[in-house]
Design a protein around this motif. Structure first.
Motif, PDB file in Angstrom:
ATOM      1  N   ASN A  29       0.841  -1.343  -0.105  1.00 27.99           N
ATOM      2  CA  ASN A  29      -0.167   0.437   0.048  1.00 27.99           C
ATOM      3  C   ASN A  29       1.053   0.962   0.112  1.00 27.99           C
ATOM      4  O   ASN A  29       0.345   3.088  -0.328  1.00 27.99           O
ATOM      5  CB  ASN A  29      -0.955  -0.334   0.601  1.00 27.99           C
ATOM      6  CG  ASN A  29      -2.045  -0.736   0.660  1.00 27.99           C
ATOM      7  OD1 ASN A  29      -2.316  -1.453  -0.274  1.00 27.99           O
ATOM      8  ND2 ASN A  29      -2.449  -1.956   2.093  1.00 27.99           N
ATOM      9  N   LYS A  30       2.419   1.332  -0.883  1.00 27.39           N
ATOM     10  CA  LYS A  30       2.835   2.228   0.094  1.00 27.39           C
ATOM     11  C   LYS A  30       3.309   2.468  -1.590  1.00 27.39           C
ATOM     12  O   LYS A  30       3.543   1.936  -2.161  1.00 27.39           O
ATOM     13  CB  LYS A  30       4.759   2.355   0.802  1.00 27.39           C
ATOM     14  CG  LYS A  30       3.564   2.056   1.972  1.00 27.39           C
ATOM     15  CD  LYS A  30       5.235   1.583   3.239  1.00 27.39           C
ATOM     16  CE  LYS A  30       5.906   2.753   2.817  1.00 27.39           C
ATOM     17  NZ  LYS A  30       7.329   2.350   3.634  1.00 27.39           N
ATOM     18  N   VAL A  31       4.149   3.798  -1.871  1.00 29.16           N
ATOM     19  CA  VAL A  31       4.456   4.293  -3.152  1.00 29.16           C
ATOM     20  C   VAL A  31       5.360   3.411  -3.224  1.00 29.16           C
ATOM     21  O   VAL A  31       7.168   3.444  -2.012  1.00 29.16           O
ATOM     22  CB  VAL A  31       4.459   5.464  -3.428  1.00 29.16           C
ATOM     23  CG1 VAL A  31       5.334   6.295  -5.097  1.00 29.16           C
ATOM     24  CG2 VAL A  31       3.319   6.513  -3.558  1.00 29.16           C
ATOM     25  N   THR A  33       9.440   3.563  -5.279  1.00 20.57           N
ATOM     26  CA  THR A  33      10.061   4.938  -6.091  1.00 20.57           C
ATOM     27  C   THR A  33      11.435   4.223  -6.300  1.00 20.57           C
ATOM     28  O   THR A  33      12.041   3.411  -5.964  1.00 20.57           O
ATOM     29  CB  THR A  33      10.921   5.926  -5.487  1.00 20.57           C
ATOM     30  OG1 THR A  33       9.143   7.103  -4.751  1.00 20.57           O
ATOM     31  CG2 THR A  33      10.891   7.265  -5.674  1.00 20.57           C
ATOM     32  N   GLN A 159       8.124   6.370 -10.062  1.00 23.50           N
ATOM     33  CA  GLN A 159       7.488   6.533  -9.050  1.00 23.50           C
ATOM     34  C   GLN A 159       5.918   5.745  -9.495  1.00 23.50           C
ATOM     35  O   GLN A 159       5.246   5.260 -10.663  1.00 23.50           O
ATOM     36  CB  GLN A 159       6.943   7.468  -8.560  1.00 23.50           C
ATOM     37  CG  GLN A 159       8.113   8.355  -7.697  1.00 23.50           C
ATOM     38  CD  GLN A 159       7.209   9.168  -6.951  1.00 23.50           C
ATOM     39  OE1 GLN A 159       6.495  10.248  -6.780  1.00 23.50           O
ATOM     40  NE2 GLN A 159       7.833   8.779  -5.393  1.00 23.50           N
ATOM     41  N   GLN A 161       2.298   3.654  -8.495  1.00 18.19           N
ATOM     42  CA  GLN A 161       1.123   4.218  -6.602  1.00 18.19           C
ATOM     43  C   GLN A 161       0.865   2.231  -6.224  1.00 18.19           C
ATOM     44  O   GLN A 161       1.210   1.946  -7.312  1.00 18.19           O
ATOM     45  CB  GLN A 161       0.433   5.026  -7.283  1.00 18.19           C
ATOM     46  CG  GLN A 161       1.067   6.376  -7.833  1.00 18.19           C
ATOM     47  CD  GLN A 161       1.881   7.282  -6.766  1.00 18.19           C
ATOM     48  OE1 GLN A 161       0.649   6.959  -5.586  1.00 18.19           O
ATOM     49  NE2 GLN A 161       2.897   7.752  -7.221  1.00 18.19           N
ATOM     50  N   PRO A 162      -0.064   2.589  -5.292  1.00 23.18           N
ATOM     51  CA  PRO A 162       0.083   1.271  -4.902  1.00 23.18           C
ATOM     52  C   PRO A 162      -0.896   0.658  -5.957  1.00 23.18           C
ATOM     53  O   PRO A 162      -1.603  -0.802  -6.393  1.00 23.18           O
ATOM     54  CB  PRO A 162      -0.695   1.516  -3.619  1.00 23.18           C
ATOM     55  CG  PRO A 162      -0.628   2.828  -3.098  1.00 23.18           C
ATOM     56  CD  PRO A 162       0.289   3.846  -4.221  1.00 23.18           C
ATOM     57  N   ASP A 163      -2.420   1.179  -6.870  1.00 26.54           N
ATOM     58  CA  ASP A 163      -3.175   1.011  -7.993  1.00 26.54           C
ATOM     59  C   ASP A 163      -2.041   0.326  -9.091  1.00 26.54           C
ATOM     60  O   ASP A 163      -3.182   0.102 -10.096  1.00 26.54           O
ATOM     61  CB  ASP A 163      -3.937   2.060  -8.186  1.00 26.54           C
ATOM     62  CG  ASP A 163      -3.462   2.964  -8.667  1.00 26.54           C
ATOM     63  OD1 ASP A 163      -2.344   3.517  -8.996  1.00 26.54           O
ATOM     64  OD2 ASP A 163      -3.961   3.967  -9.073  1.00 26.54           O
ATOM     65  N   SER A 165      -0.848   2.342 -11.199  1.00 26.74           N
ATOM     66  CA  SER A 165      -0.202   3.688 -11.965  1.00 26.74           C
ATOM     67  C   SER A 165       1.217   4.009 -11.406  1.00 26.74           C
ATOM     68  O   SER A 165       2.016   3.421 -10.659  1.00 26.74           O
ATOM     69  CB  SER A 165      -0.890   4.722 -12.422  1.00 26.74           C
ATOM     70  OG  SER A 165      -0.885   5.291 -10.685  1.00 26.74           O
ATOM     71  N   THR A 167       4.334   6.772 -12.856  1.00 26.03           N
ATOM     72  CA  THR A 167       4.916   8.218 -13.473  1.00 26.03           C
ATOM     73  C   THR A 167       6.376   8.311 -12.842  1.00 26.03           C
ATOM     74  O   THR A 167       7.112   7.712 -12.697  1.00 26.03           O
ATOM     75  CB  THR A 167       3.996   9.651 -12.627  1.00 26.03           C
ATOM     76  OG1 THR A 167       5.406   9.529 -11.761  1.00 26.03           O
ATOM     77  CG2 THR A 167       2.433   9.889 -13.105  1.00 26.03           C
TER      78      THR A 167
END
Length: 174
Positions: A29-31, A33, A159, A161-163, A165, A167
C-alpha cells in the motif's frame, strides 16, 4: 484466569510485532520509487575491455551521485554485475550502509524484482540501454530510447502508486 492473562499478553505482543503477511500488505500500500542511473564514465583506454573500471571523471561522478542522493532514504541499491556499475553504486551504498545487490539486465523488472522492491525506495545502476529500458518496463510503455554513450548524468525517477499506475521524470546532473 491464567489463560486469560496468557491470551491478553499474546495479543499485546502480536500487535507490537506484526506478522510477515501484515508487513507485506503494508508495503503493497506504499508508493514504490525507483532511481535509475547509468554508470559513471568508464575507462576507455583499454580497447576491447568489456568490463572496464571507472576513469577519474567517473569516480568523481560516483561521489557526486552519493552527494546528490544523500538525503534519499534508500531501502536497497541494485547494480548489474560489472565493475563500472558496482563502482558507481559503492559510494552511495557505503554512505547508506547498504549492500550492492545484483540484478540481471536481461530480465528487467520481473515479478521477483517487483515483489522484492514493492513499497520501497530503490537505486538501480545500469547502462545506456538498460536504464531507459528499465524505466519503460516499469511504466509499461516504450517512452525512452537508449541514452547517448557520452551521457552519464541522466537520473530517471519512476514512482509506482499502490494502484499500479506509474509516472517518471528525468533529470540531468552535471
Amino acid at each position: 484466569m491464567a489463560n486469560i492473562l496468557i491470551l491478553f499478553t499474546s495479543l499485546i505482543l502480536s500487535i507490537g510485532n506484526p506478522s510477515a503477511k501484515m508487513k507485506e500488505k503494508l508495503q503493497e500500500n506504499k508508493v514504490t520509487t525507483y532511481y535509475l542511473i547509468r554508470h559513471a564514465e568508464k575507462d576507455r583506454t583499454q580497447a576491447g575491455n568489456r568490463d572496464p573500471l571507472l576513469n577519474e571523471q567517473g569516480q568523481k561522478r560516483a561521489q557526486k551521485w552519493a552527494e546528490v542522493m544523500k538525503d534519499v532514504d534508500f531501502d536497497a541499491i541494485y547494480s548489474t554485475n560489472y565493475k563500472r556499475t558496482i563502482e558507481t553504486a559503492k559510494p552511495l551504498a557505503k554512505l547508506k550502509e547498504l549492500e550492492v545487490l545484483n540484478y540481471d539486465p536481461r530480465n528487467l523488472y520481473n515479478e521477483d524484482f517487483k515483489k522484492a522492491t514493492s513499497g520501497k525506495t530503490v537505486l538501480v545502476v545500469g547502462h545506456s540501454n538498460t536504464t531507459p529500458h528499465f524505466a519503460n518496463a516499469i511504466l509499461g510503455e516504450k517512452r525512452y530510447q537508449d541514452i547517448d554513450d557520452k551521457e552519464n548524468g541522466a537520473l530517471f525517477i519512476v514512482q509506482v502508486q499502490p494502484d499500479g499506475s506509474a509516472t517518471c521524470q528525468v533529470l540531468y546532473i552535471n
